[in-house]
Every structure is written in C-alpha cells, then in structure tokens.
Design a protein around this motif. Structure first.
Motif, PDB file in Angstrom:
ATOM      1  N   VAL A 108       0.640  -1.368  -0.082  1.00  0.00           N
ATOM      2  CA  VAL A 108      -0.073   0.148  -0.124  1.00  0.00           C
ATOM      3  C   VAL A 108       1.225   0.874   0.078  1.00  0.00           C
ATOM      4  O   VAL A 108       1.618   1.447   1.079  1.00  0.00           O
ATOM      5  CB  VAL A 108      -1.482   0.404   0.540  1.00  0.00           C
ATOM      6  CG1 VAL A 108      -1.301   1.654   1.787  1.00  0.00           C
ATOM      7  CG2 VAL A 108      -1.832  -0.908   0.747  1.00  0.00           C
ATOM      8  N   PRO A 115      -4.778  -5.735   5.572  1.00  0.00           N
ATOM      9  CA  PRO A 115      -5.760  -4.281   4.434  1.00  0.00           C
ATOM     10  C   PRO A 115      -6.609  -3.250   5.243  1.00  0.00           C
ATOM     11  O   PRO A 115      -7.545  -2.876   4.768  1.00  0.00           O
ATOM     12  CB  PRO A 115      -6.690  -4.948   3.583  1.00  0.00           C
ATOM     13  CG  PRO A 115      -7.362  -6.450   4.460  1.00  0.00           C
ATOM     14  CD  PRO A 115      -6.447  -6.806   5.607  1.00  0.00           C
ATOM     15  N   ILE A 159       0.456  -2.802  10.736  1.00  0.00           N
ATOM     16  CA  ILE A 159      -0.142  -1.546   9.435  1.00  0.00           C
ATOM     17  C   ILE A 159       0.452  -0.428   9.622  1.00  0.00           C
ATOM     18  O   ILE A 159       0.899   0.008  10.897  1.00  0.00           O
ATOM     19  CB  ILE A 159      -1.914  -2.562   9.952  1.00  0.00           C
ATOM     20  CG1 ILE A 159      -1.945  -2.104  11.330  1.00  0.00           C
ATOM     21  CG2 ILE A 159      -2.073  -3.625   9.657  1.00  0.00           C
ATOM     22  CD1 ILE A 159      -3.687  -2.412  12.153  1.00  0.00           C
ATOM     23  N   GLU A 187      -4.399   4.786  -6.126  1.00  0.00           N
ATOM     24  CA  GLU A 187      -4.844   3.823  -5.653  1.00  0.00           C
ATOM     25  C   GLU A 187      -6.101   4.340  -4.521  1.00  0.00           C
ATOM     26  O   GLU A 187      -6.335   5.783  -4.527  1.00  0.00           O
ATOM     27  CB  GLU A 187      -3.428   3.908  -4.034  1.00  0.00           C
ATOM     28  CG  GLU A 187      -2.582   2.556  -4.717  1.00  0.00           C
ATOM     29  CD  GLU A 187      -2.013   2.114  -2.971  1.00  0.00           C
ATOM     30  OE1 GLU A 187      -2.236   2.650  -2.299  1.00  0.00           O
ATOM     31  OE2 GLU A 187      -1.136   1.950  -3.549  1.00  0.00           O
ATOM     32  N   HIS A 219      -8.591   3.577  -1.345  1.00  0.00           N
ATOM     33  CA  HIS A 219      -9.058   3.498  -0.153  1.00  0.00           C
ATOM     34  C   HIS A 219     -10.548   4.274   0.294  1.00  0.00           C
ATOM     35  O   HIS A 219     -10.718   5.137  -0.217  1.00  0.00           O
ATOM     36  CB  HIS A 219      -7.981   4.493   1.078  1.00  0.00           C
ATOM     37  CG  HIS A 219      -6.813   4.440   0.958  1.00  0.00           C
ATOM     38  ND1 HIS A 219      -4.935   4.540   1.733  1.00  0.00           N
ATOM     39  CD2 HIS A 219      -6.282   3.139  -0.545  1.00  0.00           C
ATOM     40  CE1 HIS A 219      -4.239   4.274   0.102  1.00  0.00           C
ATOM     41  NE2 HIS A 219      -4.279   3.945  -0.206  1.00  0.00           N
ATOM     42  N   ARG A 237      -7.688  -0.327  -2.911  1.00  0.00           N
ATOM     43  CA  ARG A 237      -7.031  -0.634  -2.021  1.00  0.00           C
ATOM     44  C   ARG A 237      -6.128  -1.253  -0.968  1.00  0.00           C
ATOM     45  O   ARG A 237      -5.678  -2.046   0.165  1.00  0.00           O
ATOM     46  CB  ARG A 237      -5.417  -0.495  -2.976  1.00  0.00           C
ATOM     47  CG  ARG A 237      -4.244  -0.532  -2.833  1.00  0.00           C
ATOM     48  CD  ARG A 237      -3.953  -2.305  -3.080  1.00  0.00           C
ATOM     49  NE  ARG A 237      -2.622  -2.463  -3.376  1.00  0.00           N
ATOM     50  CZ  ARG A 237      -2.151  -3.351  -4.229  1.00  0.00           C
ATOM     51  NH1 ARG A 237      -2.820  -3.930  -4.536  1.00  0.00           N
ATOM     52  NH2 ARG A 237      -1.031  -4.241  -3.780  1.00  0.00           N
ATOM     53  N   PHE A 238      -6.922  -0.422   0.106  1.00  0.00           N
ATOM     54  CA  PHE A 238      -6.642  -0.343   1.970  1.00  0.00           C
ATOM     55  C   PHE A 238      -7.935   0.403   2.436  1.00  0.00           C
ATOM     56  O   PHE A 238      -9.259   1.494   1.227  1.00  0.00           O
ATOM     57  CB  PHE A 238      -5.616   0.598   1.635  1.00  0.00           C
ATOM     58  CG  PHE A 238      -4.416   0.194   3.918  1.00  0.00           C
ATOM     59  CD1 PHE A 238      -4.438  -0.845   3.999  1.00  0.00           C
ATOM     60  CD2 PHE A 238      -4.508   1.703   4.559  1.00  0.00           C
ATOM     61  CE1 PHE A 238      -4.255  -0.267   4.752  1.00  0.00           C
ATOM     62  CE2 PHE A 238      -4.375   1.467   5.987  1.00  0.00           C
ATOM     63  CZ  PHE A 238      -3.460   0.664   6.144  1.00  0.00           C
TER      64      PHE A 238
END
Length: 414
Positions: free
Chosen positions: A94, A102, A131, A327, A329, A349-350
């Motif tokens: 990420v 994730p 994370i 990305e 999110h 993506r996250f």
C-alpha cells in the motif's frame, strides 16, 4: 422406554471442561469480546457519556453513519467451493510499502479523552501488527511521542489546513522530520458538522463538570482517576483549548482552501500524499490528474454532512475511473473484517478504521486496541477462506453484490 442409570465420575470427566478463571479484569472482559460491537458495549459501560458520545456520535440525525453501516450489512458474498484455503495471505503493498493487513488505524481527535493511553496505545498496537497508524492534527499526543511509540511501524500524519498556513506547515515539517511516511490531507471540513450529541452533553476540552456529569462519573472511577492523575491533554497541534469542539474547529479550519492550496501542500511534502474526504467521482478524477498517491473515499464517519454519499457505494465507479493510476482507499462504517474484505473485493487498495479502534481503546487501553486488530484480522482470514481465496489479489467484484435499500428516485421528464 429409555433406560437410565446413575452416571459415574469417570464417564463425566471427559465431557466436562471447566474454564480457568482469569483474575485480570481487563484481560477477562477483552477475552469475552468477539466482535467490534462487543467492544463498543464494554466501552460504553466504562466511559463517561460525553467522551463516549464524541466517539460514537455523528452529525445531525446521524443518517450518514447509519446508511454507511447498512451498506456493508447489505453485502451479499459469492463464495467458490473446493479450494485449498489451508493458508491465506492478508498483506500486500500500500503506497509503495508492505502492510500485513488490508486496514490501518484512521486519524482520530481528542483520543486521550477517550482513554488515557490514547494515540500511544494505537501507534504501538499498529506497529506490532504491521499496519499503519494515522495521527490526527487534533490528536492528543505529540508527533514525536507517536513516532517513538510506533517505532518500526508506518506512521501517517493527518492534516487539516488551518487559516494560519505557517502553523500548518510547521506541523508537516515536524511529521517529516519524525519519519512519518504519508500525509493525509482532510478536505471535507470547511466548517464543523452539527454534532448534536456533543452540544447536548456540553462536550468541552477539558470536560465541563455539572451535577449530571459528576453523577455519570460515579460508576466509572477508573476513567476519572486516569484523567486526573496523568498528564493534562496535550495536542499534536496546540497546547490548550477551553471551549466546545465545534468552536475549536470553526476557529481553526479554513473554508477558503482550494485545489490550488492542495497542490501547494503536495509540493512541500516529501512522502506519499492521500486526500481524505473525497465524495464524488469528478473530484477523484481531478485529484488523480494532480498526481496524488491515493484518494480516500470518506464522509468523515458521518460527522460532517449528514445524508452524505455512502463511500462503499461510490467505490466501484471511482475505482473504474481512477484505479489504474491512483490507489483508492475507503473508510466510514467499517465494523467487521467482512466489511474490509468486501471493500477490497470492490477495488479498494486499503481501508481505515476509526471508531472500531476507539471502542477497543476505551474497552481496554493498548490491550483493547490489540483486541480490535485481532478481531478484525480473524474475521478477514475467515471471510477469505469461506470465499475460497488465498490472497487479497484474488478478491474481485464477482465475490460481492452491493444490495441497495436506497436508490435514486427517477427524475420526472415532465
């Protein structure tokens, strides 16, 4: 007729397993929490109403957060069978670096008011879990203290652009010097949302003591002892404030911020840049054209504009328009690992969790945050296995149907 006999002890022993008592009260209550909603129930019992409601509440009628959670509850999964799911991988890259799961911890304000360990507990737990942890401009621990607590992990800094530009960028410089690798610029707070629970509770910094708040505190002595015997609240961005949260936001935040200001911030920041609070496709496309590293679909946990778009519903179209280059999110309404898996399947993506983390913090400090992450991790793994996938890369839109209770009414052509 059924033949009966008196049971023998040796026959009963294998059928009975007594649970060992846990003497540590914190550990005991956390062991009995199996979902984020369980942690929420514990947090509500242990935290004064004003502090709990600041976390739990949102704006106006609280429709935005209700709809966001409902959107996840309305997900229909489509599993594949007869797949070898003896092991699954829950991590990937990420923003150019690996994450073990994730999801990460979203930026939250006034965190040490929720529980005295505050952001230090969150940063330590996130680093241990592999994370990212996000520190809010309105966080109650310094940038440097969070960097130390999350040493070895990924720390992100969330910025509100103030009317005082120099003061804003001084924070950005401190974050860069402390090793924060990502800047989240929040763009959905030109003014404070109408947080009615806070108004009704007289939510101020520090708390307003009234006969009602004193009575509310009596069954919660641990919170007050911690609050009164630890360091006074020190903010990442300012030292003290006496007034309501809404007054603080309206004093600090600048309603004149534009895309040009964002471009200027981007030029100043050496790391990755995420724009938080995106709520339509056109804005996502414009941001992607500016070269931001990620857009974060969010309606601020329902705490700004009530009846705002549901980020999870926006996700497929935004991914379709910008996901090849930028990305995407998502946050708002995530209360389980299944919600996270659904988001990844739909192209995110996250994901970021805010309230879920705070419920754990209020339920048990650092150990409570660890429990939040443990619950979500187990749910992510179990959901992936039941779907028949071994990795996040295998998740795709065919695994999910977004069922809708609310759809746009056809526009009359008359």
């Amino acid at each position: 007729m059924v033949q009966r006999r008196i049971p023998k002890v040796r026959d009963l022993a294998p059928l009975m397993k007594f649970k060992k008592p846990t003497l540590d009260a914190r550990k005991r209550r956390l062991q009995e929490a199996y979902t984020i909603y369980d942690l929420r129930a514990i947090a509500k019992r242990r935290t004064p109403t004003a502090a709990f409601d600041y976390t739990d509440g949102s704006a106006d009628q609280e429709l935005s957060i209700t709809r966001a959670r409902q959107a996840f509850e309305d997900v229909e999964f489509h599993p594949s069978i007869l797949r070898d799911v003896s092991s699954v991988s829950t991590g990937w890259d990420v923003l150019g670096a690996p994450v073990a799961l994730p999801f990460g911890i979203a930026p939250t304000g006034f965190t040490r008011m929720m529980q005295t360990e505050g952001e230090v507990a969150g940063a330590g737990a996130a680093a241990a879990a592999g994370i990212p942890f996000s520190l809010s401009t309105m966080g109650t621990s310094s940038i440097e203290d969070v960097a130390r607590a999350g040493a070895g992990g990924r720390n992100w800094f969330q910025l509100y652009m103030w009317k005082d530009r120099d003061r804003s960028m001084a924070l950005v410089d401190r974050a860069a010097e402390a090793g924060f690798d990502t800047l989240l610029v929040t763009v959905d707070v030109p003014v404070a949302g109408a947080r009615l629970r806070d108004s009704r509770n007289g939510m101020t910094i520090p708390p307003t003591l009234t006969p009602k708040t004193v009575l509310n505190a009596i069954p919660r002595p641990e919170w007050w002892i911690n609050f009164l015997t630890t360091e006074p609240l020190a903010f990442a961005s300012l030292d003290r404030w006496s007034g309501t949260v809404a007054q603080l936001l309206d004093t600090m935040f600048d309603p004149t911020v534009t895309f040009d200001d964002l471009a200027w911030i981007k030029d100043q920041w050496p790391g990755k840049l995420v724009v938080k609070g995106v709520q339509n496709v056109d804005d996502a496309k414009r941001l992607a054209g500016m070269g931001v590293d990620a857009v974060l679909l969010s309606n601020h946990g329902g705490r700004q504009l009530d009846r705002a778009p549901i980020p999870f519903h926006l996700l497929p179209e935004v991914v379709r328009e910008v996901g090849m280059d930028t990305e995407v999110h998502v946050d708002t309404g995530i209360m389980s690992g299944s919600d996270i898996v659904a988001s990844i399947a739909m192209g995110a993506r996250f994901t970021l969790v805010g309230r879920a983390y705070l419920y754990g913090l209020m339920a048990g400090g650092r150990e409570g945050v660890d429990r939040t992450i443990e619950i979500l991790r187990a749910q992510v793994v179990r959901t992936m296995k039941l779907l028949g996938v071994n990795s996040l890369e295998e998740l795709n839109p065919s695994h999910v149907t977004q069922l809708e209770r609310l759809g746009p009414r056809p526009v009359s052509t008359r």
